[in-house]
Design a protein around this motif. Structure first.
Motif, PDB file in Angstrom:
ATOM      1  N   THR A  91       0.858  -1.178   0.000  1.00 36.81           N
ATOM      2  CA  THR A  91       0.000   0.000   0.000  1.00 36.81           C
ATOM      3  C   THR A  91       0.893   1.226   0.000  1.00 36.81           C
ATOM      4  O   THR A  91       2.062   1.159   0.402  1.00 36.81           O
ATOM      5  CB  THR A  91      -0.934   0.014   1.218  1.00 36.81           C
ATOM      6  OG1 THR A  91      -1.889   1.073   1.091  1.00 36.81           O
ATOM      7  CG2 THR A  91      -0.158   0.213   2.520  1.00 36.81           C
ATOM      8  N   HIS A 106      -2.428  -5.051  -4.102  1.00 33.57           N
ATOM      9  CA  HIS A 106      -2.314  -3.645  -3.704  1.00 33.57           C
ATOM     10  C   HIS A 106      -3.656  -3.135  -3.200  1.00 33.57           C
ATOM     11  O   HIS A 106      -4.705  -3.386  -3.805  1.00 33.57           O
ATOM     12  CB  HIS A 106      -1.869  -2.779  -4.885  1.00 33.57           C
ATOM     13  CG  HIS A 106      -1.948  -1.313  -4.610  1.00 33.57           C
ATOM     14  ND1 HIS A 106      -0.928  -0.615  -3.990  1.00 33.57           N
ATOM     15  CD2 HIS A 106      -2.935  -0.404  -4.830  1.00 33.57           C
ATOM     16  CE1 HIS A 106      -1.282   0.652  -3.854  1.00 33.57           C
ATOM     17  NE2 HIS A 106      -2.495   0.809  -4.354  1.00 33.57           N
ATOM     18  N   ASP A 126      -4.784   3.331   0.417  1.00 31.88           N
ATOM     19  CA  ASP A 126      -4.789   3.502   1.875  1.00 31.88           C
ATOM     20  C   ASP A 126      -6.175   3.771   2.451  1.00 31.88           C
ATOM     21  O   ASP A 126      -6.368   3.689   3.674  1.00 31.88           O
ATOM     22  CB  ASP A 126      -3.824   4.615   2.294  1.00 31.88           C
ATOM     23  CG  ASP A 126      -4.162   5.979   1.693  1.00 31.88           C
ATOM     24  OD1 ASP A 126      -5.116   6.065   0.883  1.00 31.88           O
ATOM     25  OD2 ASP A 126      -3.472   6.969   2.024  1.00 31.88           O
TER      26      ASP A 126
END
Length: 259
Positions: A16, A106, A109
């Motif tokens: 991330t 991935h 956030d």
């Protein structure tokens, strides 16, 4: 089957990246609340887990991570010192390049994990098995698609090898995704750096030249997005574009007939 799944996880990295201009604005609270939902997810047996602070002032990305219970669950926490234009391509691709696995998962956030360890494991397991068995599939969009999104990102033609996935109508999405490392060869970090501020588009659009190479879930997944996170993006929350998005969202929320 469990041993096979564990072997696939051992070849899968998680990453991330985070950019936070402040720890006291609304976007920071969205990110903080999202990362707090990652507790069980970060216990999955990934090869490595990477957190990249994409050059936040005052190291705000790492400082916010320290405010959660997940700091010690990452194998590597890095600060990106590359000076670059305010564009998501740099952080996303840089965090992926750092990973060691043949497969890379991935999350942005501000993505929330909405289910248990077991549910995450099963869903990612199904996704990894597709990537392992089908050479033509390079990436899978793992996000529960909000109905407010552009239809170009939604499921199109069915994928015959799975009931839960379809090819996207047009674009692949990276907000929550699982890719083969070789996808990074299509548009590389060197390309991103060379373009600088003149990025021709977001990376996910740049690699989406063939929707048949990608998949998107037709059902809810363990990964969700608060629509406010879509509005208050790290690189556009103060722009007119962000204001227009917020106005449109609010109008549609309270006056559905205006959609």
């Amino acid at each position: 089957m469990q041993n096979i799944s564990n072997e696939l996880f051992k070849e899968t990295s998680f990453c991330t990246c985070s950019y936070l201009s402040s720890l006291s604005n609304y976007r920071a609270s969205l990110v903080r609340n999202a990362i707090k939902t990652w507790d069980q997810f970060l216990e999955l047996p990934f090869k490595d887990k990477i957190f990249l602070d994409d050059g936040s002032p005052d190291v705000n990305g790492i400082r916010l991570l320290k405010q959660t219970s997940n700091l010690n669950k990452f194998d590597d926490i890095k600060y990106n010192t590359l000076v670059h234009a305010p564009h998501s391509n740099f952080g996303i691709i840089n965090s992926m390049v750092i990973c060691q696995g043949d497969y890379i998962l991935h999350l942005d956030d501000d993505i929330k994990v909405t289910t248990s360890y077991e549910s995450c494991f099963k869903f990612i397991e199904q996704s990894l098995e597709i990537l392992e068995k089908d050479e033509s599939i390079l990436g899978i969009n793992l996000l529960t698609m909000p109905k407010e999104f552009d239809p170009a990102w939604f499921p199109g033609d069915d994928y015959p090898r799975s009931d839960i996935f379809a090819h996207p109508k047009k674009y692949f999405g990276t907000a929550a995704c699982l890719i083969k490392r070789k996808l990074l060869e299509r548009v590389t970090l060197a390309d991103i750096i060379n373009w600088g501020a003149q990025q021709p588009n977001t990376w996910e659009v740049l690699v989406s030249d063939d929707p048949a190479s990608f998949l998107v879930s037709k059902m809810d997944t363990p990964f969700g997005l608060d629509l406010d996170a879509w509005v208050y993006q790290s690189v556009s929350n103060k722009s007119w574009r962000g204001i227009k998005k917020r106005m449109k969202y609010n109008l549609g929320k309270y006056f559905p007939f205006l959609k």
